[in-house]
Enzyme design. Structure first.
Site, PDB file in Angstrom:
ATOM      1  N   ASP A  15       0.870  -1.175   0.000  1.00  0.00           N
ATOM      2  CA  ASP A  15       0.000   0.000   0.000  1.00  0.00           C
ATOM      3  C   ASP A  15       0.906   1.224   0.000  1.00  0.00           C
ATOM      4  OD1 ASP A  15      -3.258   0.134   0.918  1.00  0.00           O
ATOM      5  OD2 ASP A  15      -2.151   2.017   0.950  1.00  0.00           O
TER       6      ASP A  15
ATOM      7  N   ASP B 219       3.640   1.915  -4.740  1.00  0.00           N
ATOM      8  CA  ASP B 219       2.732   2.754  -5.518  1.00  0.00           C
ATOM      9  C   ASP B 219       2.500   2.036  -6.844  1.00  0.00           C
ATOM     10  OD1 ASP B 219       1.417   4.583  -7.085  1.00  0.00           O
ATOM     11  OD2 ASP B 219       2.886   6.185  -6.841  1.00  0.00           O
ATOM     12  N   VAL B 220       1.321   1.451  -7.017  1.00  0.00           N
ATOM     13  CA  VAL B 220       1.078   0.617  -8.193  1.00  0.00           C
ATOM     14  C   VAL B 220       0.828   1.433  -9.461  1.00  0.00           C
ATOM     15  CG1 VAL B 220       0.262  -1.387  -6.916  1.00  0.00           C
ATOM     16  CG2 VAL B 220      -1.367   0.390  -7.579  1.00  0.00           C
TER      17      VAL B 220
ATOM     18  N   ASN C 219      -6.006  -5.189  -5.894  1.00  0.00           N
ATOM     19  CA  ASN C 219      -7.142  -4.621  -5.179  1.00  0.00           C
ATOM     20  C   ASN C 219      -7.220  -3.097  -5.268  1.00  0.00           C
ATOM     21  OD1 ASN C 219      -9.281  -4.445  -3.008  1.00  0.00           O
ATOM     22  ND2 ASN C 219      -7.607  -3.369  -2.019  1.00  0.00           N
TER      23      ASN C 219
ATOM     24  N   SER D 194     -15.713  -4.027 -10.212  1.00  0.00           N
ATOM     25  CA  SER D 194     -16.850  -3.443  -9.498  1.00  0.00           C
ATOM     26  C   SER D 194     -18.104  -3.666 -10.336  1.00  0.00           C
ATOM     27  CB  SER D 194     -16.640  -1.941  -9.286  1.00  0.00           C
ATOM     28  OG  SER D 194     -17.840  -1.297  -8.885  1.00  0.00           O
TER      29      SER D 194
ATOM     30  N   TYR E  82     -14.536   5.722 -13.432  1.00  0.00           N
ATOM     31  CA  TYR E  82     -14.447   4.514 -12.615  1.00  0.00           C
ATOM     32  C   TYR E  82     -15.141   3.343 -13.298  1.00  0.00           C
ATOM     33  CZ  TYR E  82     -15.071   1.530  -8.459  1.00  0.00           C
ATOM     34  OH  TYR E  82     -15.065   0.498  -7.561  1.00  0.00           O
TER      35      TYR E  82
ATOM     36  N   LYS F 212     -13.288  -0.080 -14.580  1.00  0.00           N
ATOM     37  CA  LYS F 212     -13.606  -1.377 -13.988  1.00  0.00           C
ATOM     38  C   LYS F 212     -14.164  -2.346 -15.037  1.00  0.00           C
ATOM     39  CE  LYS F 212     -12.263  -0.829  -9.737  1.00  0.00           C
ATOM     40  NZ  LYS F 212     -11.111  -1.603  -9.235  1.00  0.00           N
TER      41      LYS F 212
END
Length: 267
Positions: A44, A70-71, A97, A149, A163, A167
């Site tokens: 994270d 940091d992805v 995630n 989502s 978003y 997703k």
């Protein structure tokens, strides 16, 4: 129920912190995998929150190694992967995630906000898979679980175009990657949470959608769910653990939808 079906496995879980006290998806996943015997690199950008994740794991916390990542940054991902390989071993499991919504439809969302939503929710998945897949391919095994989502399946009551688009793309990205890498023993699946009650509801969504009125937001969310209650991060964790395990050895390129029947409704 705690089992040992992931004993000997090495897992990377991104976004394993939480925006508040409680069981967010990433925290619950990291703890569940650890409880089932996996050694977990929990990453994270909030290292303080990761410490809480380890503490909440109890006895299983010894199976969790907390690490900053940091992805959205390739160098940071490579550093995390190298740390995993050095300290725990080569990863058998990757759980993506990281994600988060920003309000706004096509006309209202700024170009900058759109770009951030795509980077955070979609490009991050691409970058972590890009880093991990070559090693999994060389070892001829691996399980990747990406979180999407229900906003990527249908309109869920709030205009969040960036978003939703990201997703939806995660779901299709997972399918394409699953088919491409199936000959190498790598499975790729998606968990699709719906109206869950995670700490993000109180700490972020209530301010975005209900003027800070948590109870009003919770009531509106429950009304959409045929089962009449909201799941939480632990439901997500159970689905991820199944897909990461050999129990799902014949499952790839598909989704588990966790929404209490919401997307099955026609109204």
């Amino acid at each position: 129920m705690t089992t040992s079906r992931l004993e000997g496995r090495i897992a990377i879980v991104t976004g394993a912190g939480c925006v508040g006290t409680g069981w967010g998806n990433g925290r619950a996943v990291a703890v569940q995998l650890a409880r089932e015997g996996a050694r977990v690199l929990a990453t994270d950008i909030d290292t303080g929150s990761l410490e809480e994740t380890v503490a909440m794991a109890g006895a299983a916390g010894g199976n969790i190694e907390a690490f900053f990542c940091d992805v959205t940054d390739e160098a940071s991902i490579r550093t995390a992967l190298s740390h995993c390989e050095t300290v725990l071993g080569a990863p058998d499991i990757l759980v993506n995630n990281v994600g988060g919504s920003a309000p706004g439809g096509a006309a209202e969302l700024s170009r900058e906000a759109w770009d951030r939503q795509i980077l955070f929710n979609l490009t991050s998945v691409f970058l972590t898979c890009k880093a991990v897949l070559p090693g999994m391919q060389a070892r001829q095994r691996g399980a990747i679980v990406n979180l999407a989502s229900t906003s990527g399946l249908r309109y869920t009551g709030a205009a969040q175009a960036g978003y939703a688009a990201a997703k939806a793309a995660v779901i299709q990205f997972s399918k394409v990657t699953a088919v491409q890498y199936a000959p190498y023993g790598i499975r790729v699946n998606t968990v699709v949470p719906g109206q869950l009650h995670t700490p993000m509801v109180e700490n972020r969504l209530a301010g975005q959608r209900a003027g800070g009125n948590v109870e009003a937001l919770l009531e509106s969310r429950v009304k959409r769910i045929p089962l009449g209650f909201m799941g939480d991060g632990r439901d997500t964790a159970q689905a991820v653990a199944y897909l990461a395990s050999d129990d799902a050895r014949f499952v790839t390129g598909t989704e588990i939808v966790l929404d209490g029947g919401m997307t099955a409704r026609c109204d």
